[in-house]
Design a protein around this motif. Structure first.
Motif, PDB file in Angstrom:
ATOM      1  N   TYR A  73       0.821  -1.205   0.000  1.00 32.00           N
ATOM      2  CA  TYR A  73       0.000   0.000   0.000  1.00 32.00           C
ATOM      3  C   TYR A  73       0.861   1.264   0.000  1.00 32.00           C
ATOM      4  O   TYR A  73       0.504   2.254  -0.625  1.00 32.00           O
ATOM      5  CB  TYR A  73      -0.959  -0.006   1.188  1.00 32.00           C
ATOM      6  CG  TYR A  73      -2.124  -0.954   1.001  1.00 32.00           C
ATOM      7  CD1 TYR A  73      -2.616  -1.267  -0.262  1.00 32.00           C
ATOM      8  CD2 TYR A  73      -2.763  -1.541   2.087  1.00 32.00           C
ATOM      9  CE1 TYR A  73      -3.677  -2.126  -0.442  1.00 32.00           C
ATOM     10  CE2 TYR A  73      -3.830  -2.403   1.916  1.00 32.00           C
ATOM     11  CZ  TYR A  73      -4.289  -2.690   0.648  1.00 32.00           C
ATOM     12  OH  TYR A  73      -5.343  -3.539   0.473  1.00 32.00           O
ATOM     13  N   ARG A  74       1.991   1.228   0.690  1.00 33.60           N
ATOM     14  CA  ARG A  74       2.895   2.385   0.646  1.00 33.60           C
ATOM     15  C   ARG A  74       3.408   2.588  -0.770  1.00 33.60           C
ATOM     16  O   ARG A  74       3.470   3.715  -1.260  1.00 33.60           O
ATOM     17  CB  ARG A  74       4.069   2.168   1.597  1.00 33.60           C
ATOM     18  CG  ARG A  74       3.772   2.552   2.990  1.00 33.60           C
ATOM     19  CD  ARG A  74       5.037   2.936   3.761  1.00 33.60           C
ATOM     20  NE  ARG A  74       4.618   3.358   5.076  1.00 33.60           N
ATOM     21  CZ  ARG A  74       4.703   2.611   6.165  1.00 33.60           C
ATOM     22  NH1 ARG A  74       5.235   1.417   6.112  1.00 33.60           N
ATOM     23  NH2 ARG A  74       4.276   3.074   7.312  1.00 33.60           N
ATOM     24  N   TYR A  78      -1.402   4.295  -1.216  1.00 35.61           N
ATOM     25  CA  TYR A  78      -2.703   4.177  -0.558  1.00 35.61           C
ATOM     26  C   TYR A  78      -2.541   4.493   0.928  1.00 35.61           C
ATOM     27  O   TYR A  78      -2.554   3.607   1.773  1.00 35.61           O
ATOM     28  CB  TYR A  78      -3.285   2.782  -0.739  1.00 35.61           C
ATOM     29  CG  TYR A  78      -3.573   2.351  -2.142  1.00 35.61           C
ATOM     30  CD1 TYR A  78      -3.557   3.245  -3.213  1.00 35.61           C
ATOM     31  CD2 TYR A  78      -3.877   1.034  -2.420  1.00 35.61           C
ATOM     32  CE1 TYR A  78      -3.831   2.839  -4.505  1.00 35.61           C
ATOM     33  CE2 TYR A  78      -4.157   0.610  -3.720  1.00 35.61           C
ATOM     34  CZ  TYR A  78      -4.134   1.524  -4.750  1.00 35.61           C
ATOM     35  OH  TYR A  78      -4.407   1.102  -6.030  1.00 35.61           O
ATOM     36  N   GLU A  79      -2.385   5.761   1.262  1.00 32.16           N
ATOM     37  CA  GLU A  79      -2.067   6.172   2.627  1.00 32.16           C
ATOM     38  C   GLU A  79      -3.177   5.828   3.632  1.00 32.16           C
ATOM     39  O   GLU A  79      -2.891   5.487   4.780  1.00 32.16           O
ATOM     40  CB  GLU A  79      -1.744   7.665   2.676  1.00 32.16           C
ATOM     41  CG  GLU A  79      -0.429   8.000   1.994  1.00 32.16           C
ATOM     42  CD  GLU A  79       0.748   7.199   2.530  1.00 32.16           C
ATOM     43  OE1 GLU A  79       0.876   7.030   3.757  1.00 32.16           O
ATOM     44  OE2 GLU A  79       1.548   6.726   1.710  1.00 32.16           O
ATOM     45  N   GLU A  80      -4.413   5.921   3.215  1.00 31.22           N
ATOM     46  CA  GLU A  80      -5.508   5.587   4.132  1.00 31.22           C
ATOM     47  C   GLU A  80      -5.448   4.095   4.515  1.00 31.22           C
ATOM     48  O   GLU A  80      -5.637   3.744   5.675  1.00 31.22           O
ATOM     49  CB  GLU A  80      -6.856   5.905   3.486  1.00 31.22           C
ATOM     50  CG  GLU A  80      -8.021   5.712   4.426  1.00 31.22           C
ATOM     51  CD  GLU A  80      -9.334   6.157   3.795  1.00 31.22           C
ATOM     52  OE1 GLU A  80     -10.351   5.505   4.095  1.00 31.22           O
ATOM     53  OE2 GLU A  80      -9.329   7.128   3.024  1.00 31.22           O
ATOM     54  N   ASP A  81      -5.163   3.244   3.548  1.00 30.14           N
ATOM     55  CA  ASP A  81      -5.029   1.811   3.831  1.00 30.14           C
ATOM     56  C   ASP A  81      -3.807   1.532   4.694  1.00 30.14           C
ATOM     57  O   ASP A  81      -3.838   0.654   5.562  1.00 30.14           O
ATOM     58  CB  ASP A  81      -4.951   1.010   2.530  1.00 30.14           C
ATOM     59  CG  ASP A  81      -6.268   1.002   1.775  1.00 30.14           C
ATOM     60  OD1 ASP A  81      -7.319   0.902   2.435  1.00 30.14           O
ATOM     61  OD2 ASP A  81      -6.240   1.104   0.536  1.00 30.14           O
ATOM     62  N   ARG A  83      -2.587   3.552   7.002  1.00 28.82           N
ATOM     63  CA  ARG A  83      -2.975   3.920   8.367  1.00 28.82           C
ATOM     64  C   ARG A  83      -3.893   2.864   8.984  1.00 28.82           C
ATOM     65  O   ARG A  83      -3.740   2.498  10.155  1.00 28.82           O
ATOM     66  CB  ARG A  83      -3.660   5.284   8.380  1.00 28.82           C
ATOM     67  CG  ARG A  83      -2.694   6.444   8.260  1.00 28.82           C
ATOM     68  CD  ARG A  83      -3.367   7.780   8.536  1.00 28.82           C
ATOM     69  NE  ARG A  83      -4.483   8.062   7.638  1.00 28.82           N
ATOM     70  CZ  ARG A  83      -4.358   8.580   6.422  1.00 28.82           C
ATOM     71  NH1 ARG A  83      -3.162   8.860   5.949  1.00 28.82           N
ATOM     72  NH2 ARG A  83      -5.415   8.819   5.679  1.00 28.82           N
ATOM     73  N   GLU A  84      -4.837   2.375   8.185  1.00 27.62           N
ATOM     74  CA  GLU A  84      -5.775   1.367   8.682  1.00 27.62           C
ATOM     75  C   GLU A  84      -5.040   0.096   9.111  1.00 27.62           C
ATOM     76  O   GLU A  84      -5.270  -0.430  10.206  1.00 27.62           O
ATOM     77  CB  GLU A  84      -6.788   1.036   7.588  1.00 27.62           C
ATOM     78  CG  GLU A  84      -7.751  -0.065   7.969  1.00 27.62           C
ATOM     79  CD  GLU A  84      -8.648  -0.477   6.811  1.00 27.62           C
ATOM     80  OE1 GLU A  84      -9.218  -1.582   6.900  1.00 27.62           O
ATOM     81  OE2 GLU A  84      -8.771   0.288   5.830  1.00 27.62           O
ATOM     82  N   CYS A  86      -1.794  -0.258   9.727  1.00 29.12           N
ATOM     83  CA  CYS A  86      -0.850   0.012  10.820  1.00 29.12           C
ATOM     84  C   CYS A  86      -1.596  -0.045  12.151  1.00 29.12           C
ATOM     85  O   CYS A  86      -1.095  -0.606  13.132  1.00 29.12           O
ATOM     86  CB  CYS A  86      -0.162   1.364  10.642  1.00 29.12           C
ATOM     87  SG  CYS A  86       1.256   1.315   9.521  1.00 29.12           S
ATOM     88  N   CYS A 103       5.560   0.472  11.049  1.00 27.99           N
ATOM     89  CA  CYS A 103       4.634   1.556  11.393  1.00 27.99           C
ATOM     90  C   CYS A 103       5.231   2.392  12.515  1.00 27.99           C
ATOM     91  O   CYS A 103       4.826   2.251  13.672  1.00 27.99           O
ATOM     92  CB  CYS A 103       3.291   0.980  11.827  1.00 27.99           C
ATOM     93  SG  CYS A 103       2.476   0.021  10.556  1.00 27.99           S
ATOM     94  N   GLU A 106       3.731   8.121  14.999  1.00 29.64           N
ATOM     95  CA  GLU A 106       3.676   9.471  14.434  1.00 29.64           C
ATOM     96  C   GLU A 106       4.095  10.474  15.500  1.00 29.64           C
ATOM     97  O   GLU A 106       3.828  10.289  16.675  1.00 29.64           O
ATOM     98  CB  GLU A 106       2.259   9.768  13.961  1.00 29.64           C
ATOM     99  CG  GLU A 106       1.825   8.893  12.815  1.00 29.64           C
ATOM    100  CD  GLU A 106       0.402   9.198  12.359  1.00 29.64           C
ATOM    101  OE1 GLU A 106      -0.126  10.253  12.751  1.00 29.64           O
ATOM    102  OE2 GLU A 106      -0.143   8.383  11.612  1.00 29.64           O
TER     103      GLU A 106
END
Length: 110
Positions: A73-74, A78-81, A83-84, A86, A103, A106
């Motif tokens: 995804y990176r 696909y940043e939203e995926d 985050r999901e 992670c 992950c 942040e």
């Protein structure tokens, strides 16, 4: 047996066998995903990995599949995926060795 007589030795042996089969199915699913990844078919690989995580979440392959899914995804942006998954990795597989590398926390997060 497992539902009617869960504490009996035959039911316990059956449950062990089911867990062994789930591990083998998860490994097979992971290998299929790696096949597609080798040919840069990222979306197909991601589908196999998502299926593995959904169908066999308690197997030893699940955290490895999540890490590989995050990497895909990176790469696809696909940043939203990212985050999901992670969040999923930190919540359900916090003890996995690759969590902090895959992950990183942040800044400002506790």
């Amino acid at each position: 047996l497992a539902s009617r007589y869960p504490d009996t030795p035959p039911a316990q042996r059956g449950q062990i066998r089911v867990r062994e089969l789930e591990e083998k199915f998860a490994i097979k699913q992971y290998k299929a995903a790696m096949y597609y990844l080798r040919y840069k078919a990222f979306d197909s690989a991601a589908l196999y990995l998502r299926q593995l995580v959904a169908a066999y979440p308690r197997t030893s392959m699940a955290p490895t599949a999540v890490v590989k899914l995050i990497e895909i995804y990176r790469r696809l942006g696909y940043e939203e995926d990212v985050r999901e998954f992670c969040g999923y990795l930190r919540r359900f597989h916090a003890g996995y060795s690759g969590v902090d590398r895959t992950c990183p926390a942040e800044p400002g997060a506790s």
